[in-house]
Each structure stands twice: as structure tokens, then as C-alpha cells.
Write a protein that holds these residues in place. Structure first.
Motif, PDB file in Angstrom:
ATOM      1  N   LYS A 146     -12.822 -14.086   4.337  1.00 55.07           N
ATOM      2  CA  LYS A 146     -11.933 -13.791   3.564  1.00 55.07           C
ATOM      3  C   LYS A 146     -12.637 -13.379   2.349  1.00 55.07           C
ATOM      4  N   ILE A 147     -11.990 -12.439   1.410  1.00 49.37           N
ATOM      5  CA  ILE A 147     -12.675 -11.926   0.482  1.00 49.37           C
ATOM      6  C   ILE A 147     -12.167 -12.671  -0.768  1.00 49.37           C
ATOM      7  N   ASP A 161     -10.291  -6.505  -3.811  1.00 50.53           N
ATOM      8  CA  ASP A 161      -9.850  -6.649  -2.488  1.00 50.53           C
ATOM      9  C   ASP A 161      -9.555  -8.036  -2.313  1.00 50.53           C
ATOM     10  N   LYS A 162      -9.525  -9.149  -3.501  1.00 52.51           N
ATOM     11  CA  LYS A 162      -9.560 -10.412  -3.486  1.00 52.51           C
ATOM     12  C   LYS A 162      -8.326 -10.971  -2.479  1.00 52.51           C
ATOM     13  N   GLY A 163      -8.456 -11.711  -1.242  1.00 52.65           N
ATOM     14  CA  GLY A 163      -7.328 -12.071  -0.447  1.00 52.65           C
ATOM     15  C   GLY A 163      -7.243 -11.534   0.810  1.00 52.65           C
ATOM     16  N   LYS A 164      -8.127 -10.553   0.906  1.00 54.13           N
ATOM     17  CA  LYS A 164      -7.986  -9.624   2.223  1.00 54.13           C
ATOM     18  C   LYS A 164      -8.945 -10.356   3.021  1.00 54.13           C
ATOM     19  N   GLN A 165      -8.775  -9.992   4.563  1.00 51.39           N
ATOM     20  CA  GLN A 165      -9.387 -10.531   5.591  1.00 51.39           C
ATOM     21  C   GLN A 165      -9.993  -9.349   6.350  1.00 51.39           C
ATOM     22  N   GLY A 166     -11.285  -9.671   6.968  1.00 50.63           N
ATOM     23  CA  GLY A 166     -11.838  -8.720   7.912  1.00 50.63           C
ATOM     24  C   GLY A 166     -12.891  -9.098   8.726  1.00 50.63           C
ATOM     25  N   LYS A 169     -12.434  -2.269   6.552  1.00 44.35           N
ATOM     26  CA  LYS A 169     -11.150  -2.121   5.659  1.00 44.35           C
ATOM     27  C   LYS A 169     -11.137  -2.800   4.588  1.00 44.35           C
ATOM     28  N   VAL A 170     -12.180  -3.177   3.886  1.00 45.32           N
ATOM     29  CA  VAL A 170     -12.298  -3.718   2.480  1.00 45.32           C
ATOM     30  C   VAL A 170     -13.559  -3.010   1.806  1.00 45.32           C
ATOM     31  N   ASN A 171     -12.997  -2.636   0.536  1.00 47.74           N
ATOM     32  CA  ASN A 171     -14.007  -2.300  -0.711  1.00 47.74           C
ATOM     33  C   ASN A 171     -14.187  -0.685  -0.119  1.00 47.74           C
ATOM     34  N   GLU A 216     -16.255   2.055   4.180  1.00 47.36           N
ATOM     35  CA  GLU A 216     -16.395   0.940   3.472  1.00 47.36           C
ATOM     36  C   GLU A 216     -17.823   0.706   2.747  1.00 47.36           C
TER      37      GLU A 216
END
Length: 103
Positions: free
Chosen positions: A10-11, A16-21, A37-39, A60
Motif C-alpha cells: 500500500k502506498i 498515489d496515497k492509498g493505492k495498492q499494487g 499502476k502506481v506513480n 511506472e
């Protein structure tokens, strides 16, 4: 580093705070990780054999490892990591909440 390639994270900070990957790549020398799929950033790409048309591609970018927290597979919570030793002397990562092994 407290995370490895393939871990679900979790970020904690940034846009992207709160996203998961899942972690695609770990860069230990720079203390950075690439999460799917983050940053996402856009880069201009010159035509090459890999990208015959070139153009603007989205990919990414790495983020600092301190901005991610691993998610336990059994309790489904973001958690800090504890280290436990098995009977055979092997050291494994464990969840601070439920004690389940993360390796």
C-alpha cells in the motif's frame, strides 16, 4: 529492504496515497521500488526496434521504499514486518498483527 519483488503493498505518501499494487522491481542500491499502476509518468520515446512508432509512452517510475507498507496475505491489513526464526534456523518475515509468515 523490507519488501521484495511480488509483494502486495500500500502506498503511504505522495499523489498515489492509498493505492495498492504488486512490486514489479526492487532497486536496493537506491532504496526504491517500482509498483504496478502506481506513480505513472509519461516519457517521449524515439522510434526503436522495441517501439517502432515511438511517441509518448506511459510507464511506472520508482518510489522510495519508505513510502510503501506491505499488506499481510492472511489478515489483509498493512503491517510492519517482524523477523522470526524457524526451527531449522531460517529467518522469515512475519506480520506484526497476526504473526503469519510473509515469505
Amino acid at each position: 529492504m523490507h519488501v521484495k519483488k511480488g509483494d502486495l503493498v500500500k502506498i503511504l505518501a505522495g499523489r498515489d496515497k492509498g493505492k495498492q499494487g504488486h512490486i514489479i522491481r526492487a532497486i536496493p542500491k537506491e532504496n526504491r521500488v517500482v509498483v504496478e499502476k502506481v506513480n505513472l509518468v509519461k516519457r517521449h520515446q524515439r522510434p526503436s526496434p522495441a517501439y517502432p512508432e515511438g511517441g509518448i509512452i506511459t510507464k511506472e517510475a520508482p518510489i522510495h521504499v519508505s513510502n510503501v507498507m506491505i499488506i499481510c496475505s492472511s489478515c489483509k491489513k498493512p503491517t510492519r514486518i517482524a523477523h522470526k526464526f524457524l526451527d531449522n534456523g531460517k529467518k522469515v518475515r512475519a506480520c506484526k498483527h497476526c504473526g503469519a509468515s510473509l515469505d
